[in-house]
Write an enzyme that holds these catalytic residues in place. Structure first.
Site, PDB file in Angstrom:
ATOM      1  N   PRO A  89     -34.083  24.954  37.586  1.00  0.00           N
ATOM      2  CA  PRO A  89     -33.740  25.770  38.554  1.00  0.00           C
ATOM      3  C   PRO A  89     -32.385  25.629  39.076  1.00  0.00           C
ATOM      4  O   PRO A  89     -31.971  26.227  39.896  1.00  0.00           O
ATOM      5  CB  PRO A  89     -34.863  25.616  39.539  1.00  0.00           C
ATOM      6  CG  PRO A  89     -35.495  24.096  39.615  1.00  0.00           C
ATOM      7  CD  PRO A  89     -35.383  23.877  38.020  1.00  0.00           C
ATOM      8  N   GLU A 116     -41.880  16.737  39.123  1.00  0.00           N
ATOM      9  CA  GLU A 116     -40.693  16.935  40.060  1.00  0.00           C
ATOM     10  C   GLU A 116     -39.565  17.303  39.439  1.00  0.00           C
ATOM     11  O   GLU A 116     -38.439  17.330  40.021  1.00  0.00           O
ATOM     12  CB  GLU A 116     -40.581  15.840  41.005  1.00  0.00           C
ATOM     13  CG  GLU A 116     -41.768  15.807  42.345  1.00  0.00           C
ATOM     14  CD  GLU A 116     -41.787  16.949  42.865  1.00  0.00           C
ATOM     15  OE1 GLU A 116     -40.914  17.370  43.528  1.00  0.00           O
ATOM     16  OE2 GLU A 116     -43.094  17.310  42.966  1.00  0.00           O
ATOM     17  N   ARG A 153     -32.937  37.828  19.995  1.00  0.00           N
ATOM     18  CA  ARG A 153     -32.785  39.334  19.735  1.00  0.00           C
ATOM     19  C   ARG A 153     -31.258  39.632  19.441  1.00  0.00           C
ATOM     20  O   ARG A 153     -30.793  40.656  19.061  1.00  0.00           O
ATOM     21  CB  ARG A 153     -32.913  40.035  21.006  1.00  0.00           C
ATOM     22  CG  ARG A 153     -34.449  39.964  21.566  1.00  0.00           C
ATOM     23  CD  ARG A 153     -34.635  41.023  22.733  1.00  0.00           C
ATOM     24  NE  ARG A 153     -34.888  42.553  22.258  1.00  0.00           N
ATOM     25  CZ  ARG A 153     -33.943  43.533  22.550  1.00  0.00           C
ATOM     26  NH1 ARG A 153     -32.896  43.200  23.224  1.00  0.00           N
ATOM     27  NH2 ARG A 153     -34.352  44.848  22.124  1.00  0.00           N
ATOM     28  N   ASP A 168     -29.125  48.460  24.580  1.00  0.00           N
ATOM     29  CA  ASP A 168     -29.959  47.952  25.874  1.00  0.00           C
ATOM     30  C   ASP A 168     -29.158  47.730  27.101  1.00  0.00           C
ATOM     31  O   ASP A 168     -27.815  47.392  27.242  1.00  0.00           O
ATOM     32  CB  ASP A 168     -30.409  46.328  25.514  1.00  0.00           C
ATOM     33  CG  ASP A 168     -31.576  46.515  24.326  1.00  0.00           C
ATOM     34  OD1 ASP A 168     -32.069  47.426  24.350  1.00  0.00           O
ATOM     35  OD2 ASP A 168     -31.838  45.464  23.638  1.00  0.00           O
TER      36      ASP A 168
HETATM   37  N1  SAH Z   1     -37.704  19.536  41.915  1.00  0.00           N
HETATM   38  C1  SAH Z   1     -37.284  20.379  40.954  1.00  0.00           C
HETATM   39  C2  SAH Z   1     -38.083  21.418  40.365  1.00  0.00           C
HETATM   40  C3  SAH Z   1     -39.027  20.912  39.450  1.00  0.00           C
HETATM   41  S1  SAH Z   1     -40.002  22.109  38.767  1.00  0.00           S
HETATM   42  C4  SAH Z   1     -35.952  21.044  41.855  1.00  0.00           C
HETATM   43  O1  SAH Z   1     -35.994  21.308  42.648  1.00  0.00           O
HETATM   44  O2  SAH Z   1     -34.877  21.299  41.044  1.00  0.00           O
HETATM   45  C5  SAH Z   1     -40.313  21.292  37.127  1.00  0.00           C
HETATM   46  C6  SAH Z   1     -39.744  21.786  36.160  1.00  0.00           C
HETATM   47  O3  SAH Z   1     -39.572  23.263  35.850  1.00  0.00           O
HETATM   48  C7  SAH Z   1     -38.261  21.741  36.029  1.00  0.00           C
HETATM   49  O4  SAH Z   1     -37.873  20.455  35.698  1.00  0.00           O
HETATM   50  C8  SAH Z   1     -37.828  22.584  35.101  1.00  0.00           C
HETATM   51  O5  SAH Z   1     -37.619  22.184  33.666  1.00  0.00           O
HETATM   52  C9  SAH Z   1     -38.651  23.687  35.198  1.00  0.00           C
HETATM   53  N2  SAH Z   1     -38.194  24.821  35.852  1.00  0.00           N
HETATM   54  C10 SAH Z   1     -38.776  25.260  37.293  1.00  0.00           C
HETATM   55  N3  SAH Z   1     -38.228  26.273  37.385  1.00  0.00           N
HETATM   56  C11 SAH Z   1     -37.169  26.993  36.583  1.00  0.00           C
HETATM   57  C12 SAH Z   1     -36.387  27.807  36.933  1.00  0.00           C
HETATM   58  N4  SAH Z   1     -36.109  28.899  37.653  1.00  0.00           N
HETATM   59  N5  SAH Z   1     -35.316  27.767  35.641  1.00  0.00           N
HETATM   60  C13 SAH Z   1     -35.727  26.917  34.523  1.00  0.00           C
HETATM   61  N6  SAH Z   1     -36.578  25.923  34.579  1.00  0.00           N
HETATM   62  C14 SAH Z   1     -37.198  25.765  35.680  1.00  0.00           C
END
Ligand code: SAH
Length: 248
Positions: A89, A116, A153, A168
């Protein structure tokens, strides 16, 4: 293109990779996708991939050693045309421009986090972090699937007609125009007459205008970034004026 996916839940990929376009792309050997179970890169008898965070706090953190071993095997040394991507994220948000860029690589290695997240030292072996949006999921598997689907795609031969990809939403900076199919009338709603005219150029012009209208109504932010012809700019000002007059 080659795609390697590193995950602790390899079975999550079975459905998406064995249906529809993604399965066809693999059959046609346009792409070679392999899913690797991170646990097979562990060396202890419990196959542990996570541990408690130093400094305390809740949750578990993915250990660096199995990830290092997996990456070392899949990319023994850094070469051009390869990218190690951590789905996170905290990464750059995936959009069509980034999708297009990723489709030009020869080899993508996707690392899916869980719990986490991963031990921060893993970032030393990652080329970039990519997010699919400003929200947090439980794991990187769904984001990896989103990335693979959108990149696929873009590869020639995956979608039957290349022109359908170019039309698209987002490809040319605008949203797609409205589509219609049979029947000509359904529950009192008729398909726009122009589409029966057989006049190719006029249909194309109508569609471009509809794209502009849809973008203006639903995603006006996109219009600021797209390059429009003087006629198209005039067209947008006109629809803005008519809508204002009508009080919309
Ligand atoms: N504690 C971390 C989130 C962990 S979520 C933080 O706040 O940054 C667990 C895993 O889910 C992450 O390591 C990632 O690989 C994936 N993940 C969660 N949300 C995501 C998103 N919006 N985009 C891409 N990967 C995501």
């Amino acid at each position: 293109m080659k795609i390697d996916i590193i995950t602790i839940f390899p079975r999550m990929f079975v459905g998406p990779l064995t249906e529809s376009l993604l399965s066809r792309a693999q059959e046609k050997q346009i792409v070679d996708i392999k899913v690797h179970d991170l646990r097979s890169f562990t060396e202890d008898k419990h196959h542990s991939v996570d541990d408690r965070p130093f400094g305390g706090g809740c949750g578990m953190v993915m250990k660096p050693e199995p990830i290092y071993r997996a990456l070392k095997k899949l990319r023994p040394k850094k070469t051009k045309g390869q990218q190690v991507i951590f789905l996170s994220p905290q990464g750059k948000t995936l959009d069509q421009k980034l999708v297009k860029e990723l489709s030009s690589y020869r080899h993508l290695i996707l690392l899916c986090g869980h719990y986490e997240g991963v031990d921060e030292r893993v970032m030393n072996w990652v080329d970039r972090e990519i997010s699919i949006g400003d929200y947090v999921l439980t794991g990187g598997e769904l984001p990896a699937m989103v990335l693979v689907d959108s990149v696929m795609r873009m590869l020639p031969g995956v979608v039957k007609e290349a022109s359908s990809v170019e039309r698209d939403s987002f490809y040319n900076g605008l949203l797609d125009y409205p589509n219609y199919t049979r029947p000509e009338e359904f529950k009192g709603a008729r398909v726009p007459e122009i589409l029966f005219s057989g006049h190719h150029a006029r249909v194309e012009q109508w569609r471009r205008q509809q794209s502009l209208i849809a973008t203006w109504k639903k995603r006006p932010d996109l219009l600021k970034k797209v390059r429009l012809s003087p006629e198209e700019k005039k067209f947008i000002s006109e629809i803005k004026r008519t809508h204002k007059r009508r009080g919309e």
